[in-house]
Design a protein around this motif. Structure first.
Motif, short mmCIF file in Angstrom:
data_model
loop_
_atom_site.label_atom_id
_atom_site.label_comp_id
_atom_site.label_asym_id
_atom_site.label_seq_id
_atom_site.Cartn_x
_atom_site.Cartn_y
_atom_site.Cartn_z
N MET A 162 -33.58 13.50 -1.07
CA MET A 162 -32.41 12.85 -1.63
C MET A 162 -31.89 11.74 -0.72
O MET A 162 -30.97 11.03 -1.08
N MET A 163 -32.45 11.64 0.46
CA MET A 163 -31.93 10.66 1.40
C MET A 163 -32.49 9.27 1.16
O MET A 163 -32.36 8.37 1.98
N GLN A 164 -33.13 9.12 0.03
CA GLN A 164 -33.69 7.86 -0.40
C GLN A 164 -32.61 6.76 -0.38
O GLN A 164 -31.48 6.99 -0.78
N THR A 165 -32.94 5.59 0.10
CA THR A 165 -31.94 4.52 0.11
C THR A 165 -32.52 3.27 -0.53
O THR A 165 -33.73 3.15 -0.71
N ILE A 166 -31.63 2.36 -0.89
CA ILE A 166 -32.08 1.10 -1.47
C ILE A 166 -31.67 -0.01 -0.51
O ILE A 166 -30.49 -0.13 -0.18
N THR A 167 -32.63 -0.78 -0.09
CA THR A 167 -32.29 -1.87 0.82
C THR A 167 -32.13 -3.15 0.04
O THR A 167 -33.01 -3.54 -0.74
N CYS A 168 -31.00 -3.78 0.22
CA CYS A 168 -30.68 -5.02 -0.49
C CYS A 168 -31.34 -6.19 0.24
O CYS A 168 -31.72 -6.08 1.40
N GLU A 169 -31.45 -7.31 -0.45
CA GLU A 169 -32.06 -8.47 0.21
C GLU A 169 -31.22 -8.97 1.38
O GLU A 169 -31.71 -9.64 2.27
N CYS A 170 -29.92 -8.61 1.41
CA CYS A 170 -29.08 -9.00 2.54
C CYS A 170 -29.36 -8.13 3.75
O CYS A 170 -28.82 -8.36 4.83
N GLY A 171 -30.18 -7.10 3.57
CA GLY A 171 -30.55 -6.26 4.69
C GLY A 171 -29.80 -4.96 4.77
O GLY A 171 -30.15 -4.06 5.53
N HIS A 172 -28.76 -4.81 3.95
CA HIS A 172 -27.98 -3.57 4.02
C HIS A 172 -28.68 -2.47 3.25
O HIS A 172 -29.24 -2.68 2.17
N SER A 173 -28.64 -1.27 3.84
CA SER A 173 -29.28 -0.16 3.16
C SER A 173 -28.23 0.69 2.46
O SER A 173 -27.29 1.18 3.08
N ASN A 174 -28.39 0.81 1.15
CA ASN A 174 -27.40 1.48 0.31
C ASN A 174 -27.87 2.87 -0.09
O ASN A 174 -29.06 3.08 -0.28
N PRO A 175 -26.92 3.79 -0.30
CA PRO A 175 -27.31 5.11 -0.79
C PRO A 175 -27.94 5.02 -2.17
O PRO A 175 -27.60 4.10 -2.95
N TYR A 176 -28.79 5.98 -2.48
CA TYR A 176 -29.44 6.05 -3.78
C TYR A 176 -28.38 6.10 -4.88
O TYR A 176 -27.42 6.85 -4.78
N GLY A 177 -28.55 5.30 -5.89
CA GLY A 177 -27.60 5.32 -7.00
C GLY A 177 -26.60 4.19 -6.98
O GLY A 177 -25.83 4.02 -7.92
N THR A 178 -26.61 3.40 -5.89
CA THR A 178 -25.66 2.29 -5.80
C THR A 178 -26.00 1.22 -6.83
O THR A 178 -27.17 0.88 -7.01
N SER A 179 -24.99 0.68 -7.49
CA SER A 179 -25.30 -0.39 -8.45
C SER A 179 -24.96 -1.78 -7.92
O SER A 179 -25.55 -2.75 -8.34
N LEU A 180 -23.97 -1.87 -7.05
CA LEU A 180 -23.69 -3.16 -6.39
C LEU A 180 -23.83 -2.93 -4.89
O LEU A 180 -23.23 -1.99 -4.36
N CYS A 181 -24.58 -3.79 -4.22
CA CYS A 181 -24.76 -3.62 -2.78
C CYS A 181 -23.40 -3.51 -2.09
O CYS A 181 -22.50 -4.31 -2.34
N GLN A 182 -23.27 -2.48 -1.25
CA GLN A 182 -21.99 -2.26 -0.58
C GLN A 182 -21.56 -3.45 0.26
O GLN A 182 -20.38 -3.72 0.43
N ALA A 183 -22.55 -4.16 0.79
CA ALA A 183 -22.23 -5.24 1.72
C ALA A 183 -22.00 -6.57 1.01
O ALA A 183 -20.97 -7.22 1.20
N CYS A 184 -22.94 -6.98 0.14
CA CYS A 184 -22.82 -8.32 -0.42
C CYS A 184 -22.52 -8.34 -1.91
O CYS A 184 -22.26 -9.39 -2.48
N GLY A 185 -22.57 -7.18 -2.55
CA GLY A 185 -22.20 -7.13 -3.96
C GLY A 185 -23.29 -7.53 -4.92
O GLY A 185 -23.05 -7.65 -6.11
N LYS A 186 -24.50 -7.71 -4.43
CA LYS A 186 -25.60 -8.08 -5.34
C LYS A 186 -25.93 -6.89 -6.25
O LYS A 186 -26.01 -5.76 -5.78
#
Lengths: 535, 394
Positions: A1-25
């Motif tokens: 469950m510790m799967q994460t999604i890395t945004c193109e801005c480099g921030h790694s978001n928790p699984y299930g995130t719809s807008l990047c926590q850092a840049c909002g993409k």
């Protein structure tokens, strides 16, 4: 469950995130940015995991829709509960099973049968409140924690798509960044800068208002439940006659037992002649009460008091109890609740010879503690064969008593004299004196003494401070959430252009005034409002 | 002092009426001089509502001095104060949003509330022991302020509906909107019939048996449409058309039902007359006059709830609980007034959740604001007059 999604801005978001926590993409396809902004597009458990039973329960209670339904059901039930009086408000000596039907007809019967006569204590009403409590906890955890993380992680520089999709947006060229920064600061925004981009925010703490007030509500509900634990709550009633002492229920402990003496009960009425209230008082029949007051003295037994033994009392303090002015000691409080004026206390009789009218002594019966026998001397005596404190003829037409209160005392006396050593019986009550007709003697009424009674509610409530704490936290939370709002303005340098976007969780009117002020004071193109899908 | 007080209240009432007129002038459509015209009359309207408020504040203070306690202790005093808090709430929201149209509706509704209040006995009455507490002024004034602000959300929601509901076709929405307007007109009807029958000194007496089977006299001051549940009329006046159902057994239930029926009838007559004059739905006639932006109306009604909800909670629940703990030894007792305050709280809590989390804006939100005001007035009127409980001291 510790799967994460890395945004193109480099921030790694928790699984299930719809807008990047850092840049909002947007990290998923078909994300509607503006409506996702409600919880910052964060990874909420309820929106991410939907498989197991636990997930399903969690998702059920985390839903605002479910929460609102619970509120509405409780609201409607509570309203129905006020149509007819609750069981606690009907007269104490009637049977609810028949009372509701006889008073309110068929509707009353249905009301009773469905349990609405005791709605607020019914298991299903309490269950609904419990479910609402659970919903508050789960819905808050589901949203509050991810929201906190997202707002903490947000970066100054936002993704183009995020900027473009805000409700207020504009593109400008030739803008003095310093001027914007200065203007925003003059509006008391907290401004951060990164690579020539600006992020201004104001009132972030208002975003926590909802969660703070929910914590307050949970504390409040917990306090209300604690009442059912022994020792937390005492609710009793204490009747004391004037001039008497009574032990106060619920106050017994190893340190002793409290007693209360009623020195005086005072009932005052408004003077009808009083000029100020003259017209109001003359329009009502009867009198209007001005004051109910008990003057009392509190006593306590010595420490090693054994129950049953005659208590040795030590005076603690004296005081006055009025409505709105309870009498407090230790963790207890006594409240003026009720009274009874002129209760029969002692009744006197004389033994009289019918033929001559000669009297052979007087006896006084304590109506709360009558003696079996009263010796009048010289061979005259009176025995009480039977005593009915509150006399009534029962179904079988036999004399009996309603209760132990001497509201309508009646006696069967046996009268003995040297002439009638066998004794003569007579039934004596208020305006009643019945014998076989052959009696030589009779009991003649010779006076009555009355006393006032006061009724005090005895209360101990250790849950009060928890309830008060819950109330205070709720008020803080609700004020912080509704009187402030979280406004954000982003300024981004984008290939020679300057993009500006603004967002608030509520009070768009206020935010619009801010951005108007900003574009007035600087070269920024006024931000334009986009028609939103929610309308 | 008591005379000064009544005079001040009367003046406030008249000034509020004028203020309504001035606000109406400001939105009246005269070509060419729009902006200046609107601004000028809006300003006059606003100043007059402030002057009226000051006069009413004067009434409040002088009555307090005359009676020796905060004048919020019976239905007349409380309802008057509620009207005054509506005006205060309007003033606050006007300062924020500067909308003249809001005044056109808020001021007359406040006038209606005050007029309704003065139909109840206006004598300065002494306080029964339960009311002798500092919490009387704290609890009641805060609750009334909260309700006053929430009432503005109703006003704004109502204008929103008048502005946006499609009047070209007859629908459920147009029907409900007419019902809302009709109920406001029925309050006017109530005032007319009360003053009218009082003016001619109408009276008819019944003798009925009360709960203890004692014969009591029931005196009506309006012709009896609904007679008491039992008993005979003692004079030859207009006889009752039917008897009040016996399950309605509040204090003077039949008189209240009768007055209610008269108010509805008078309201219907007024409504019918207006329809004849206007030749269209009242909301449709008003729609042509209302030019405010729906977005702004939506914003105002939401803002009013956001400001009013915490104040209402503080006054009607928290202060109420503190006082109840002190006077009745328990902070909560499921007394009907308490329950209805809780219902109001729950309703607006639901409103906020629907709005914040489920996006109920605009029309849905406006209907909810109307419903919320219905709950508040139900608590104000029906709970005191119809349901039996600790608060039915009026």
């Amino acid at each position: 469950m510790m799967q994460t999604i890395t945004c193109e801005c480099g921030h790694s978001n928790p699984y299930g995130t719809s807008l990047c926590q850092a840049c909002g993409k947007p990290l998923k396809q078909d994300v509607e940015i503006l409506s996702s902004m409600r919880y910052e597009g964060s990874a909420r458990r309820s929106q991410t995991y939907k498989q197991t039973l636990v997930d399903k329960i969690w998702n059920f209670f985390s839903s605002v829709k479910v929460g609102v339904w619970l509120i509405v059901i409780i609201l409607v039930a509570a309203a129905i509960g006020t149509i007819f009086p609750q069981e606690t408000f009907i007269p104490p000596n009637v049977d609810p099973a028949t009372h509701y039907e006889s008073e309110y007809g068929t509707l009353g019967l249905i009301y009773y049968l469905l349990g609405f006569h005791n709605l607020y204590g019914s298991w299903w009403f309490i269950l609904l409140l419990g479910m609402l409590g659970l919903s508050i906890i789960i819905a808050s955890l589901d949203r509050g924690i991810p929201l906190y993380k997202a707002l903490k992680t947000q970066r100054v520089t936002r993704h183009d798509q995020f900027m473009k999709n805000q409700r207020l947006f504009s593109k400008s060229s030739d803008v003095e960044l310093d001027e914007i920064k200065y203007t925003l600061e003059s509006l008391r925004y907290k401004v951060r800068e990164e690579n020539g981009n600006l992020f201004a925010e104001k009132g972030r703490f208002s975003r926590w208002g909802a969660y703070v007030n929910h914590v307050g509500l949970i504390i409040f509900l917990t306090g209300a439940m604690l009442r059912f634990f022994p020792g937390m709550y005492v609710d009793d009633i204490l009747w004391v006659r004037e001039g008497e002492k009574a032990s106060i229920p619920g106050t017994s402990s190893e340190e002793g037992q409290y007693y209360l003496e009623n020195n005086d009960f005072i009932l005052e009425m408004y003077d009808k002649e009083e000029k100020k209230f003259n017209s109001a008082l003359s329009s009502v029949d009867g009198e209007v009460a001005k004051n109910y007051q008990s003057n009392v003295t509190l006593y306590k037994t010595k420490e090693n008091h054994t129950i049953g033994a005659e208590p040795e009392l030590e005076k603690v303090k004296s005081g006055e109890i009025r409505v709105n002015e309870p009498f407090k000691f230790d963790s207890f409080a006594l409240y003026q609740t009720d009274f009874k004026l002129n209760e029969f206390y002692k009744m006197s009789f004389e033994l009289e010879e019918k033929a001559t009218g000669n009297k052979f002594g007087k006896l006084t019966v304590d109506l709360h503690d009558p003696k079996k026998e009263y010796d009048l001397g010289d061979g005259y005596k009176v025995k009480i064969e039977e005593y009915f404190p509150n006399f009534v003829l029962n179904d079988q037409n036999q004399p009996s008593t309603v209760n132990n209160l001497p509201d309508n005392p009646a006696f069967v006396f046996s009268m003995y004299s040297p002439k009638t050593p066998e004794g003569e019986k007579a039934f004596v009550g208020i305006q009643k004196n019945i014998d076989s007709g052959e009696n030589q003697f009779k009991m003649t009424f010779a006076g009555i003494e009355t006393k006032d009674l006061t009724a005090l509610t005895v209360r101990k409530d250790h849950t009060l401070w928890i309830i008060a704490l819950g109330g205070i936290i709720f008020m803080i939370g609700v004020t912080q959430g509704l009187y402030w709002n979280y406004r954000r303005i982003w300024i981004k340098q984008n290939a020679g252009e300057v993009w500006a976007a603004a967002h608030t969780n509520k009070n768009w009117y206020g935010l619009k005034k801010d951005v108007e002020f900003l574009s007035d004071k600087t070269n920024l193109t006024p931000l334009e409002e986009k028609e939103t899908a929610s309308k | 002092m008591a005379e000064i007080s009544s005079t001040l209240l009367y003046s406030a009432f008249i000034i509020y009426l004028f203020s309504t007129l001035f606000f109406a002038m400001s939105i009246s459509d005269k070509k060419g001089k729009d902006a200046v015209h609107t601004k000028k009359w809006g300003k006059i309207g606003f100043i007059s509502s402030c002057v009226g408020f000051a006069a009413q504040l004067g009434y409040f203070i002088t009555r307090w001095m005359a009676s020796g306690h905060a004048p919020v202790s019976n239905l007349f005093e409380f309802t008057t104060f509620f009207g005054m808090m509506m005006v205060l709430a309007f003033i606050i929201l006007y300062i924020i949003y500067r909308t003249n149209g809001l005044g056109v509706f808020a001021m007359p509704i406040a006038v209606l509330v005050i007029a309704y209040a003065s139909m109840f006995p206006r004598d300065i009455s002494p306080l029964i022991p339960a009311l002798q507490s500092d919490w009387l002024k704290i609890h009641v004034t805060t609750a009334a302020l909260g309700e006053g602000i929430l009432a503005i959300s109703f006003v704004s929601g109502l204008i929103y509906l008048i502005r946006t509901v499609d009047q070209t076709v007859s629908s459920k929405k147009t029907l409900w909107l007419e019902i809302i307007l009709y109920s406001l007109i029925a309050v006017v009807g109530f005032i007319f019939v009360s003053i009218g029958f009082k003016g001619v000194g109408y009276e008819t007496t019944f003798e009925m048996m009360d709960d203890n089977n004692q014969a009591v006299k029931v005196v009506y001051d309006m012709p009896a449409i609904a007679g008491p549940s039992n008993g005979e009329q003692l004079d030859d006046s207009f006889g009752p058309l039917f008897r009040t159902p016996s399950w309605m057994n509040g204090v003077d239930a039949s008189i209240k039902l009768n007055t209610f029926i008269w108010s509805l009838l008078a309201g219907a007559a007024l409504y019918g007359l207006l329809r004849l004059i206007l030749r269209k739905r009242i909301a449709a006639a008003l729609q042509t006059k209302v030019k405010m932006k729906p977005d702004l109306l939506d914003e105002i009604s939401y803002r009013a709830v956001a400001i009013g909800f915490p104040i209402f909670t503080l006054g009607a629940l928290i202060f109420a609980m503190i006082w109840a703990q002190q006077a009745w030894s328990r902070f909560w007792g499921w007394d009907p007034k308490e329950v209805w305050a809780l219902i109001t709280f729950l309703f607006y809590a639901a409103f906020l959740h629907l709005r914040l989390s489920r996006g109920w804006h605009g029309e849905k939100s406006a209907w909810l604001c109307v419903l919320g005001f219905w709950i508040i007035t139900f608590n104000l009127i029906a709970v005191n007059l119809v349901l039996v409980g600790l608060h039915s001291y009026a």
